[in-house]
Write a protein that holds these residues in place. Sequence first.
Motif, short mmCIF file in Angstrom:
data_model
loop_
_atom_site.label_atom_id
_atom_site.label_comp_id
_atom_site.label_asym_id
_atom_site.label_seq_id
_atom_site.Cartn_x
_atom_site.Cartn_y
_atom_site.Cartn_z
N VAL A 24 0.84 -1.20 0.00
CA VAL A 24 0.00 0.00 0.00
C VAL A 24 0.87 1.25 0.00
O VAL A 24 0.66 2.18 -0.77
CB VAL A 24 -0.92 0.01 1.25
N LEU A 25 1.90 1.23 0.86
CA LEU A 25 2.78 2.38 0.92
C LEU A 25 3.46 2.61 -0.42
O LEU A 25 3.61 3.73 -0.89
CB LEU A 25 3.83 2.19 2.01
N ALA A 26 3.87 1.52 -1.04
CA ALA A 26 4.59 1.68 -2.30
C ALA A 26 3.64 2.14 -3.40
O ALA A 26 3.96 3.05 -4.15
CB ALA A 26 5.24 0.36 -2.68
N VAL A 29 0.63 5.28 -1.90
CA VAL A 29 1.12 6.48 -1.23
C VAL A 29 2.25 7.14 -1.99
O VAL A 29 2.34 8.35 -2.06
CB VAL A 29 1.58 6.12 0.21
N ALA B 91 1.23 11.96 5.07
CA ALA B 91 2.02 10.84 4.55
C ALA B 91 3.50 11.01 4.84
O ALA B 91 4.16 10.09 5.32
CB ALA B 91 1.81 10.70 3.05
N VAL B 95 5.45 8.37 7.15
CA VAL B 95 6.34 7.42 6.47
C VAL B 95 7.80 7.69 6.82
O VAL B 95 8.57 6.76 7.04
CB VAL B 95 6.12 7.50 4.95
N ALA B 163 0.64 2.56 7.17
CA ALA B 163 -0.53 2.42 6.31
C ALA B 163 -1.81 2.80 7.07
O ALA B 163 -2.64 3.56 6.57
CB ALA B 163 -0.62 0.99 5.78
N ILE B 166 -2.01 6.58 7.61
CA ILE B 166 -2.41 7.38 6.45
C ILE B 166 -3.90 7.26 6.20
O ILE B 166 -4.58 8.25 5.87
CB ILE B 166 -1.59 6.96 5.22
N TRP B 185 -4.99 12.07 -2.13
CA TRP B 185 -4.12 11.01 -2.66
C TRP B 185 -3.18 11.52 -3.75
O TRP B 185 -2.01 11.16 -3.81
CB TRP B 185 -4.97 9.86 -3.22
N MET B 188 -0.30 13.52 -2.45
CA MET B 188 0.56 12.60 -1.72
C MET B 188 1.42 11.80 -2.70
O MET B 188 2.62 11.67 -2.55
CB MET B 188 -0.31 11.65 -0.89
N GLN B 189 0.80 11.29 -3.73
CA GLN B 189 1.52 10.45 -4.66
C GLN B 189 2.60 11.21 -5.39
O GLN B 189 3.63 10.65 -5.75
CB GLN B 189 0.56 9.82 -5.67
N VAL B 192 5.44 11.97 -2.34
CA VAL B 192 6.09 10.92 -1.56
C VAL B 192 6.89 10.04 -2.51
O VAL B 192 6.33 9.39 -3.38
CB VAL B 192 5.06 10.06 -0.79
N LEU B 194 9.20 6.89 -3.58
CA LEU B 194 9.37 5.50 -3.14
C LEU B 194 10.72 5.27 -2.48
O LEU B 194 10.83 4.65 -1.42
CB LEU B 194 9.20 4.56 -4.33
N VAL B 198 9.65 6.12 1.41
CA VAL B 198 9.19 4.81 1.88
C VAL B 198 10.37 3.89 2.20
O VAL B 198 10.47 3.31 3.28
CB VAL B 198 8.28 4.15 0.82
#
Lengths: 162, 259, 276
Positions: A24-26, A29, B91, B95, B163, B166, B185, B188-189, B192, B194, B198
């Motif tokens: 989910v995080l990958a 998000v 987020a 994270v 998770a 968020i 979303w 955020m995408q 954030v 990877l 993350v």
Amino acid sequence: MKQTKTTELLVGMLIAAGVAALFVLAMKVSNLSTFSAANSYTLTARFDNIGGLKVRSAVVAGGVLVGRISSIDYDNRRYEAVVVMEVDQAYDQFPDDTVASIYTAGLLGEQYVALDPGGSEELLADGSEIEFTTSALVLEKLVGKFLLNSAEGAEATEGDGP
Amino acid sequence: MLEWIRGLGRSGFSFFQTLGRSNLFLLKMLAGIPSVLVRPRLLIAQLFSVGVLSLPIIVVSGAFVGMVLALQGYNTLVDFGAEESLGVVVALSIVRELGPVVTGLLFAGRAGSALTAEIGLMKATEQLAGMEMMAVDPIHRVIAPRFIAGFISMPLLAAIFSAVGIYGGYFVGVGLLGVDEGAYWAQMQSKVDLYDDVYNGVIKSVVFGFVATWIAVFEGYDTVPTSEGVSRSTTRTVVYSAFAVLGLDFVLTALMFGD
Amino acid sequence: MQSSTEKTAINGSETLVKIRGLHYARGDRVIFDGVDLDIPRGKLTAIMGPSGSGKTTLLRLIGGQLAPDQGSIEVDGLRVHELGRTDLYGLRRRIGMLFQSGALLTDLTVFDNVAFPLREHTDLPEAMIRDLVLMKLQAVGLRGARDLQPSELSGGMARRVALARAIALDPMMIMYDEPFTGQDPISMGVLVQLIRLLNDALGLTSIIVSHDVKETAAISDYVYVISEGKVIGQGTPEALGKTDSDLVNQFMQGLPDGPVPFHYPAPDYMEDLLNA
């Protein structure tokens, strides 16, 4: 060991939940889903100044994300910044007189490379270099130019005095 | 005056002695890892007691942290007209920082103290010595499975915390405060990353898991074998783990997010 | 995996444990100050002495958990403190130890506790292990308690289970750390009998560390009395009963005053009362 089956089941569920959370995080998000490097081709561009451009900054055409910066280097002989970008294979129709400019998103936001297509018949292919580039605007130079201009303007009007 | 200096010297000495003991202990423990992989039963039992039993507190804390972040973030952002960026705030905070760190602290408090108490009690009731006399190395049989369980559980728990957090933020921000769902979303995408966020967060939680479990297990093994000794060791586990997690967080953040 | 120390008796000599010139100190406290001991094979030897005389430490030195500062400890011809880890573990498989508290693993049932050494050190199939465990439990009279948890056992029962576990691998020697402490008369009687019976029936060598003079003397073949780091008396229980040493006599008879004084060192009584 009592309740081994239940224990094993719950442990399995814990691990599954953890892995799912990572997924989910990958996916949901982070920016992973918005660009994958699998089908892409490489373009190069040289700038006098790249400002705050970073590796993995966006490459945009018409406001739409079409690729990402993959590496940034400095050419010490020609005194230019060399930017290599990966563009999605789906967008392979850029003419070879496309202009690459560095803009800022919003007022103080991140910088990105914008591709402005020209009118040529020939297209950019994998590994080709974009000839026409506009460097990033550096705030200090702008302010300096502004001050210079207003100083010259003031002198000129003074000289026109009676 | 002289006595005070001597006392200081003695505690300095004992600090280094403990540091040395704990490192030798770590090496013995790492050497015992292969023997654990041959007996998955032990590992699974420990994963249950260390990981699964920590789930409730992690999930609940994650949810509340996410929700509070959304509330506070909204209150501040709305002054700048930037409430659409709430998703980014929640987020990134979770994270990058709160996920690994808060999970680390909670883990140290719940699982860490339980590990110390359990092992300490085994030492106090001579079970560890008994095992040694039966030619079974307690470090291989008792300590190593618990260490691996902690080391594996922490990143999983931290991911679950993040998770859940968020989504908790989503629930409050979008559901209660009226932030636009798409904006939550989408922003955020785009912000954030990877790898930077993350992945680094996961690395942090792995490091914290390693250190917090090591401290918990060592304190149990090293405890003075009386009931008072065990209770003091348990307290020490929580305190030292907290120091370690927060200190390492600073170092890792500087390394990862500094320029 | 069999190490070289696991094979049976390297030398068939009379003495199983030979201790010479043992010196051991913990911090500033000297615990052993030149101790010589011989534990004969096949016999039950008691090591007695006042509290704090280091009796438990002695067992740990014999078992290799501690290393002497000076002197040598030989078990079955092997110098314990010089053994590498594998060899030491090989030796330990031939020694059983009964801890004061029983030291049962609290998360296993009685059955699993007794089966523990068998499962760890042998590749025997479960059916065979089951039979062996039941036999050992039968020997101590607790076959019916096999499914209980250690927390459900009384102190005496826990020690019997620990005894069953100690004989699980048919050791050559068993060491008992204060086996009679805090037991009611019936449990005491049971343990006393069991220890003597097992020693004879299984051809074991037993070392009992205790300060329960009456019970221990009743079943021992030979006794050592240790006080203040030295052996102050040794011999058969009868010989010690007629000893010349005042200290040994005070200990064996349990006299409140003698070489170990009743009064803690204090100034003169009259003066203490008169000085307000």
